[in-house]
Design an enzyme around this catalytic site. Structure first.
Site, PDB file in Angstrom:
ATOM      1  N   ASP A   3      26.917  23.311  24.963  1.00 15.86           N
ATOM      2  CA  ASP A   3      27.834  23.572  23.846  1.00 15.86           C
ATOM      3  C   ASP A   3      27.271  22.889  22.593  1.00 15.86           C
ATOM      4  O   ASP A   3      26.834  21.740  22.652  1.00 15.86           O
ATOM      5  CB  ASP A   3      29.215  23.008  24.180  1.00 15.86           C
ATOM      6  N   ASN A  63      39.592  28.310  28.513  1.00 15.10           N
ATOM      7  CA  ASN A  63      40.585  28.614  27.494  1.00 15.10           C
ATOM      8  C   ASN A  63      40.801  30.120  27.509  1.00 15.10           C
ATOM      9  O   ASN A  63      39.831  30.893  27.523  1.00 15.10           O
ATOM     10  CB  ASN A  63      40.098  28.161  26.118  1.00 15.10           C
ATOM     11  N   GLY A 104      43.507  28.583  22.919  1.00 14.35           N
ATOM     12  CA  GLY A 104      42.352  27.857  22.386  1.00 14.35           C
ATOM     13  C   GLY A 104      41.031  28.580  22.521  1.00 14.35           C
ATOM     14  O   GLY A 104      39.977  28.014  22.231  1.00 14.35           O
ATOM     15  N   GLN A 105      41.067  29.848  22.975  1.00 13.59           N
ATOM     16  CA  GLN A 105      39.804  30.579  23.121  1.00 13.59           C
ATOM     17  C   GLN A 105      39.312  31.055  21.760  1.00 13.59           C
ATOM     18  O   GLN A 105      40.061  31.672  20.992  1.00 13.59           O
ATOM     19  CB  GLN A 105      39.980  31.785  24.058  1.00 13.59           C
ATOM     20  N   HIS A 130      33.901  32.114  29.702  1.00  8.99           N
ATOM     21  CA  HIS A 130      33.009  30.984  29.977  1.00  8.99           C
ATOM     22  C   HIS A 130      33.831  29.837  30.538  1.00  8.99           C
ATOM     23  O   HIS A 130      34.999  29.679  30.197  1.00  8.99           O
ATOM     24  CB  HIS A 130      32.265  30.534  28.712  1.00  8.99           C
ATOM     25  N   HIS A 148      33.995  25.809  30.545  1.00  6.48           N
ATOM     26  CA  HIS A 148      33.499  24.542  30.002  1.00  6.48           C
ATOM     27  C   HIS A 148      33.306  23.595  31.185  1.00  6.48           C
ATOM     28  O   HIS A 148      34.213  23.413  32.000  1.00  6.48           O
ATOM     29  CB  HIS A 148      34.528  23.912  29.054  1.00  6.48           C
TER      30      HIS A 148
HETATM   31  P1  5GP Z   1      36.387  28.434  23.566  1.00  2.00           P
HETATM   32  O1  5GP Z   1      37.314  27.739  22.613  1.00  2.00           O
HETATM   33  O2  5GP Z   1      36.184  29.880  23.220  1.00  2.00           O
HETATM   34  O3  5GP Z   1      36.755  28.199  25.009  1.00  2.00           O
HETATM   35  O4  5GP Z   1      35.037  27.652  23.410  1.00  2.00           O
HETATM   36  C1  5GP Z   1      33.945  28.113  22.708  1.00  2.00           C
HETATM   37  C2  5GP Z   1      32.933  26.980  22.739  1.00  2.00           C
HETATM   38  O5  5GP Z   1      31.687  27.519  22.405  1.00  2.00           O
HETATM   39  C3  5GP Z   1      33.231  25.861  21.738  1.00  2.00           C
HETATM   40  O6  5GP Z   1      33.272  24.613  22.441  1.00  2.00           O
HETATM   41  C4  5GP Z   1      32.068  25.932  20.758  1.00  2.00           C
HETATM   42  O7  5GP Z   1      31.627  24.659  20.335  1.00  2.00           O
HETATM   43  C5  5GP Z   1      30.999  26.678  21.548  1.00  2.00           C
HETATM   44  N1  5GP Z   1      30.174  27.559  20.746  1.00  2.00           N
HETATM   45  C6  5GP Z   1      30.596  28.511  19.865  1.00  2.00           C
HETATM   46  N2  5GP Z   1      29.563  29.181  19.344  1.00  2.00           N
HETATM   47  C7  5GP Z   1      28.445  28.657  19.922  1.00  2.00           C
HETATM   48  C8  5GP Z   1      27.054  28.952  19.773  1.00  2.00           C
HETATM   49  O8  5GP Z   1      26.623  29.828  19.034  1.00  2.00           O
HETATM   50  N3  5GP Z   1      26.201  28.194  20.527  1.00  2.00           N
HETATM   51  C9  5GP Z   1      26.634  27.219  21.370  1.00  2.00           C
HETATM   52  N4  5GP Z   1      25.692  26.555  22.057  1.00  2.00           N
HETATM   53  N5  5GP Z   1      27.945  26.917  21.534  1.00  2.00           N
HETATM   54  C10 5GP Z   1      28.829  27.640  20.818  1.00  2.00           C
END
Ligand code: 5GP
Ligand code: ZN
Length: 115
Positions: A29, A82, A88-89, A95, A97
């Site tokens: 991340d 999420n 929170g997505q 994916h 975490h």
């Molecule tokens: P969500 O809130 O959708 O569960 O989490 C998305 C996660 O992806 C966040 O923790 C954010 O920091 C990470 N993220 C978003 N865009 C990118 C990216 O382009 N590259 C990487 N390595 N992480 C990303």
């Protein structure tokens, strides 16, 4: 498709990839919330948890277990999904975490034995 994680999977966008096979990719991340903060994604695009077939979810969980064993952190990791804007997505490519505060994986690539 305008999906950031598909771009990473297709190598159209950079990421610190630590493992991949034909079905799954694991990368760091870019805004880590733990010493180790990885994202485990299927290579096939499913927007949310609810869109993802059970066998795919089972495989992602298996990967997390193997990862914990490989890193020898069986006693200290967290997995989070999420789901939906109010859950929170932010990135709509399913994916998991994978976070740990008891090891820092660094930038090395790893080898996982998966079927
Ligand atoms: P969500 O809130 O959708 O569960 O989490 C998305 C996660 O992806 C966040 O923790 C954010 O920091 C990470 N993220 C978003 N865009 C990118 C990216 O382009 N590259 C990487 N390595 N992480 C990303
Ligand atoms: Zn995608």
């Amino acid at each position: 498709m305008d999906c950031m994680f598909c771009k990473i999977i297709n190598k159209d966008s950079p990421a610190k990839i630590i493992f991949e096979n034909d079905r799954v990719i694991i990368f760091k991340d870019y805004r880590p919330q733990a010493d180790t903060h990885l994202l485990i994604c299927p290579k096939k695009h499913y927007p949310t948890f609810l869109d993802t077939p059970p066998d795919e979810l089972a495989y992602l969980h298996k990967v997390c277990g193997k990862l914990a064993e490989y890193l020898k952190i069986e006693n200290g990791f967290r997995m989070t999904i999420n789901n939906g804007p109010q859950g929170g997505q932010i990135v709509f490519h399913i994916h998991i975490h994978f976070l740990s505060w008891i090891c820092d994986i660094g930038d090395k690539k790893i080898e996982l034995e998966l079927d």
